[in-house]
Design a protein around this motif. Sequence first.
Motif, PDB file in Angstrom:
ATOM      1  N   ALA A   1      -1.727   2.805   5.999  1.00 18.00           N
ATOM      2  CA  ALA A   1      -1.630   3.583   4.762  1.00 18.00           C
ATOM      3  C   ALA A   1      -2.336   4.928   4.908  1.00 18.00           C
ATOM      4  O   ALA A   1      -1.854   5.958   4.414  1.00 18.00           O
TER       5      ALA A   1
ATOM      6  N   VAL B   1      -8.468   4.552   0.901  1.00 20.36           N
ATOM      7  CA  VAL B   1      -7.492   5.163   1.792  1.00 20.36           C
ATOM      8  C   VAL B   1      -7.606   6.686   1.765  1.00 20.36           C
ATOM      9  O   VAL B   1      -7.730   7.340   2.810  1.00 20.36           O
TER      10      VAL B   1
ATOM     11  N   ILE C   1      -6.456  -4.731  -0.542  1.00 20.14           N
ATOM     12  CA  ILE C   1      -5.218  -4.071  -0.960  1.00 20.14           C
ATOM     13  C   ILE C   1      -5.158  -3.975  -2.473  1.00 20.14           C
ATOM     14  O   ILE C   1      -4.839  -2.919  -3.038  1.00 20.14           O
TER      15      ILE C   1
ATOM     16  N   PHE D   1      -6.750   4.113  -4.915  1.00 17.93           N
ATOM     17  CA  PHE D   1      -6.609   4.282  -3.473  1.00 17.93           C
ATOM     18  C   PHE D   1      -7.754   5.108  -2.882  1.00 17.93           C
ATOM     19  O   PHE D   1      -7.573   5.821  -1.892  1.00 17.93           O
TER      20      PHE D   1
ATOM     21  N   LEU E   1       0.811  -1.211   0.000  1.00 18.67           N
ATOM     22  CA  LEU E   1       0.000   0.000   0.000  1.00 18.67           C
ATOM     23  C   LEU E   1       0.850   1.269   0.000  1.00 18.67           C
ATOM     24  O   LEU E   1       0.530   2.243  -0.689  1.00 18.67           O
ATOM     25  N   CYS E   2       1.918   1.264   0.773  1.00 21.40           N
ATOM     26  CA  CYS E   2       2.673   2.505   0.961  1.00 21.40           C
ATOM     27  C   CYS E   2       3.663   2.792  -0.156  1.00 21.40           C
ATOM     28  O   CYS E   2       4.056   3.954  -0.332  1.00 21.40           O
TER      29      CYS E   2
ATOM     30  N   GLN F   1      -7.187  -1.150  -3.936  1.00 21.09           N
ATOM     31  CA  GLN F   1      -6.641   0.212  -3.923  1.00 21.09           C
ATOM     32  C   GLN F   1      -5.914   0.512  -5.232  1.00 21.09           C
ATOM     33  O   GLN F   1      -6.024   1.618  -5.772  1.00 21.09           O
ATOM     34  N   TYR F   2      -5.183  -0.457  -5.740  1.00 22.25           N
ATOM     35  CA  TYR F   2      -4.496  -0.274  -7.023  1.00 22.25           C
ATOM     36  C   TYR F   2      -5.496  -0.094  -8.161  1.00 22.25           C
ATOM     37  O   TYR F   2      -5.274   0.698  -9.078  1.00 22.25           O
TER      38      TYR F   2
ATOM     39  N   THR G   1      -5.600  -6.902   7.279  1.00 25.40           N
ATOM     40  CA  THR G   1      -5.777  -5.994   6.148  1.00 25.40           C
ATOM     41  C   THR G   1      -6.371  -4.668   6.609  1.00 25.40           C
ATOM     42  O   THR G   1      -6.002  -3.603   6.105  1.00 25.40           O
TER      43      THR G   1
ATOM     44  N   ASP H   1      -3.538  -2.753   7.861  1.00 29.01           N
ATOM     45  CA  ASP H   1      -2.718  -2.242   6.757  1.00 29.01           C
ATOM     46  C   ASP H   1      -3.345  -1.002   6.134  1.00 29.01           C
ATOM     47  O   ASP H   1      -2.644  -0.022   5.834  1.00 29.01           O
ATOM     48  N   LEU H   2      -4.648  -1.029   5.929  1.00 28.59           N
ATOM     49  CA  LEU H   2      -5.339   0.135   5.368  1.00 28.59           C
ATOM     50  C   LEU H   2      -5.246   1.333   6.316  1.00 28.59           C
ATOM     51  O   LEU H   2      -5.120   2.484   5.878  1.00 28.59           O
TER      52      LEU H   2
END
Length: 310
Positions: A285, A187, A176, A184, A91-92, A179-180, A278, A281-282
């Motif tokens: 980000a 996020v 995740i 995003f 993500l980052c 987001q791509y 996950t 993780d979000l």
Amino acid sequence: MNAPHDPGTTARLEAAFLWACEQDVVCAKPGNVSFASAGHGMSAELFVASARAACAPLTRRGAPVGTRIEAAIANTRAAAGCNTNLGIVLLCAPLAAAFEAPPPHVCPAPIQAAQSMQSVQRVLRALTVEDACAAYRAIALANPGGLGNAPSQSVGTTPTVDLRAAMALAADRDSIARQYAEDFCDVLGFGLATFRAAYLARAESRTPLADAVLLTWLRFLARWPDSHIVRKHGAACAQHVSNEAAAWLARGPDRLCAPRALDGWDAELKAAGLNPGTSADLTVATLFAAACMDPSLIAPTTAFLPETHS
């Protein structure tokens, strides 16, 4: 696409990344690893080591996104010996590339978020097959559980499409990857708005930042079944955990942000092997993006910052 070296920009991105990763383990989120509660065979110290190891390659100015991902995961594997931060790195890395331009000095939050999304769009549209190959190697090295096999462009094969196209194939089952595929928007839209609102609303609390991080994580978890739980335990189990998160949110922030209020739920999730990773993780980000836009969020005494990177 190598940009001129800019120590100020690199330091800003490093500080934002380390701060975001620090909040992840400072905040005790049920089912996740924190300083207050180890779990799943991991400790918070492993996450600290992973963040430090991943930071320099992830924020290396001008580096391709795939190169950032692969080097960050290789460094993490050497430092921690296990998969602690694959989702965070995936993500980052595009966010770090997008935030290399200095933030505007004065810019309202909605405009700032829109400009950031445009920068991310440019990064995502420029992704290549080489980025996909590097990311696939990183994923194989991290060896996350429960990936399974996809009908096309499976991680166990050599990709023939660019990284964004490869992620788009998994977007319906992985937050995740989504987001791509969708710039995003979760996020930079939902996540940032949720974090900012929670931070302002909890300004008078004892721990406003920790409260805002917890509330952001809970709202991610309540809104989308956690992809990590889906992969390892199935959609029904993940939906049940999301329903529990929604029920906690319904009790109101004063009750759920009270000290040790969530200890019982944390113990239940870990006893069942359930890790809403996950959602964490979000959240990381989101915090990384927030700190890139507003460096004043970062406490000058953050425990992660003493180590410097070349």
